[in-house]
Design an enzyme around this catalytic site. Structure first.
Site, PDB file in Angstrom:
ATOM      1  CB  THR A  79      -8.690   5.250   0.670  1.00 13.63           C
ATOM      2  OG1 THR A  79      -7.766   4.094   1.033  1.00 13.63           O
ATOM      3  CG2 THR A  79      -8.727   5.233  -1.058  1.00 13.63           C
ATOM      4  CB  SER A 117      -9.768  -2.529  -3.323  1.00 16.42           C
ATOM      5  OG  SER A 117      -9.500  -3.661  -3.092  1.00 16.42           O
TER       6      SER A 117
HETATM    7  N1  GLY Z   1      -5.086   0.771   0.333  1.00 15.02           N
HETATM    8  C1  GLY Z   1      -6.324   0.521  -0.075  1.00 15.02           C
HETATM    9  C2  GLY Z   1      -6.252   0.033  -1.692  1.00 15.02           C
HETATM   10  O1  GLY Z   1      -5.494   0.222  -2.462  1.00 15.02           O
HETATM   11  O2  GLY Z   1      -7.233  -0.900  -1.846  1.00 15.02           O
END
Ligand code: GLY
Length: 557
Positions: A368, A440
């Site tokens: 991320t 998240s």
């Molecule tokens: N893949 C991490 C999130 O979207 O929380």
């Protein structure tokens, strides 16, 4: 055509704009904070060439897709929180991945109903339908002023000419090496002689450059229809996945009303479902409003913050999912009175075991990346993007250069069974065809009396608690450098542990917290990569900081 949602600027924002006429615009051309210097520099160049923050947001996301393949990409998705200065309009672009239409609730279970390890994390079966290409096209068409041919040009050039491998790349490629080696298309793109590339090796991605060029020329259809779509689907199917052409043809960006809250007079604007980020963040802040944190010793303060995290993450597990599929009691979850009820059983001297908490009782459910942008007009973008795990699914669809996400792991494969981040989920986040998985990611704006903060970070389930630490630091009068640097600790309801970075809790604090009944999990390494900007509206000055844990760069021009 993307789904449209007519939104009006919230009343408090319009009043604020009326009350504060004549404030200085941001000085200079603007500021960009991102996780990679090449992305930050490309974003600043777009601002210098007459682009606005939304144009720069297209460029930064596309460059990150090329130079940080372990974090985000055109095979992934994300959330873009936008503020338009001319009328105060705010919206969250939801470019989150969707489950393929052939997906079903038990996709990752064996005949005994148990979760098959790795199936939702590795290879094309773990990939949701990407949203990032659609989001960038939408962002450019509706909010930008430059053509995609211009804003995608830096990413196309860097994909073709290459970028040098750094230590961060090496570490993450090493961690995912066995999975990258499963697929010749992936090892050819990201490894050298089937090994982790040496420092300084140049990674060229000509097929990704071609895919980006198609998007630059044809927009949405350049990815979701025609030869790229064909190759994506053929590649996924040949490798055991379940994508169909109609999955891509049907994908749409959704404009969603952000989540709003208030803490000590600061206005919080943050990510809406299918991200849990804004709701959990506002719930934690609402609970902490019940206490005068500054009047307690540091260890009691930390205990209270942990207890607020525990309760907000409990609600995440119980209630949250894709708003287009499940009905959620959002208004109540972010209501200060509801939070006061949650905080009522927080004891000052004892942890509340997560298992002892009653289930929800409402009647109504290094991977991320993040970047922050403010332009000279005061437009701003807070964007958090992901392919989920480092290098996503590790599968590049042959002939496209597109590394696919493994975002399907963000669903609850089986209610109550933890995902790679140890998060449990409930029915609200069960897999269904075309559904978006709960996230998240928490791109956020914070408006204070003095100015505006734009911030966010990667970090899986810990993203939301990192935002809390950043905002508490801002509330304590600290600047962006402190928000991104502060040592971090985290609790997510289950597992019932305080995870903490080296140095985040002193030995004495650890002993005191254990005496209160907290279980501690010291982490070997740091986490997160926050990118933060602050626009001081009193003098127009822009400042910002990139997390020292990463290799990012903040530039103010
Ligand atoms: N893949 C991490 C999130 O979207 O929380």
């Amino acid at each position: 055509m993307p789904a449209k949602l007519q939104l009006r600027a919230p009343l408090w924002l319009l009043l604020l704009l009326l009350l504060l006429p004549g404030l200085p615009a941001a000085q200079g051309q603007g500021a960009v904070a991102s996780a990679h210097p090449m992305a930050t520099e490309a974003g600043i160049a777009v601002l210098a060439d007459g682009g606005n923050a939304f144009d720069a947001a297209v460029t930064v996301a596309a460059v990150l897709a090329v130079v940080e393949p372990y974090s985000s990409g055109m095979g992934g998705g994300g959330f873009w929180l936008l503020h338009r200065a001319s009328d105060g309009f705010e919206v969250m672009l939801d470019g989150r991945e969707r489950a393929p239409l052939a997906a079903h609730r038990d996709l990752y279970l064996n005949d005994q109903g148990e979760v098959v390890p790795g199936l939702s994390v590795n290879g094309p079966l773990s990939a949701g339908i990407p949203g990032q290409p659609a989001a960038l096209v939408h962002l450019a068409a509706r909010y930008g002023r430059l053509p995609l041919a211009q804003t995608l040009a830096p990413a196309i050039r860097i994909a073709r000419e290459g970028f040098p491998v750094d230590e961060h790349y090496r570490r993450l490629a090493d961690w995912r090496l066995q999975q990258l080696l499963q697929w010749p298309s992936s090892s050819a793109q990201f490894l050298v002689d089937n090994q982790v590339p040496p420092l300084g090796a140049i990674i060229r991605q000509p097929q990704l450059a071609d895919t980006l060029s198609r998007i630059a020329e044809q927009g949405h259809d350049g990815f979701y229809r025609g030869p790229v779509a064909q190759r994506l689907v053929e590649g996924v199917k040949a490798a055991g996945g379940i994508w169909q052409l109609k999955d891509l043809a049907e994908y749409q960006v959704v404009e969603r009303e952000p989540i709003r809250g208030e803490y000590h007079g600061m206005k919080i604007t943050s990510a809406a479902p299918p991200s849990s980020g804004g709701i959990v963040l506002v719930s934690m802040l609402n609970q902490l409003s019940q206490f005068d944190l500054s009047s307690y010793s540091p260890v009691i303060r930390k205990h209270l913050i942990v207890e607020a995290m525990r309760r907000a993450y409990r609600d995440r597990a119980d209630y949250l999912g894709d708003p287009d599929f499940v009905s959620m009691p959002v208004a109540r979850l972010i209501d200060p009175d509801y939070a006061a009820g949650l905080a009522r059983d927080i004891q000052l001297d004892a942890a509340t075991p997560s298992r002892h908490r009653p289930p929800g009782s409402l009647t109504e459910g290094h991977d991320t990346t993040h970047y922050s942008i403010i332009d000279a007009e005061g437009n701003r973008v807070s964007a958090t993007l992901s392919v989920n795990y480092p290098f996503g699914s590790c599968f590049v669809a042959p002939g496209t250069g597109v590394l696919l996400n493994d975002e399907m792991d963000d669903f609850s494969a089986r209610p109550g069974v933890p995902n790679v981040y140890g998060l449990v989920g409930g029915e609200a986040n069960a897999i269904a065809p075309g559904k978006r998985m709960l996230s998240s990611m928490t791109p956020t704006f914070v408006e204070t009396e003095q100015g505006v903060a734009v911030l966010g970070t990667p970090g899986g389930s810990r993203i939301i608690s990192m935002l809390l630490h950043g905002i508490l630091s801002l509330d304590a009068g600290e600047g962006p450098q402190a928000w991104v640097t502060r040592p971090r600790y985290h609790h997510q309801y289950l597992p019932d542990l305080i995870q903490f970075e080296p140095g985040a809790l002193s030995v004495e604090e650890q002993q005191q917290l254990q005496a209160m009944g907290h279980q501690l999990k010291p982490l070997d390494s740091t986490y997160g990569n926050m990118q933060a900007l602050f626009w001081n509206r009193e003098d127009g000055r822009l400042s910002g900081a990139s997390d020292p844990r990463g290799i990012g760069e903040t530039l103010v021009k």
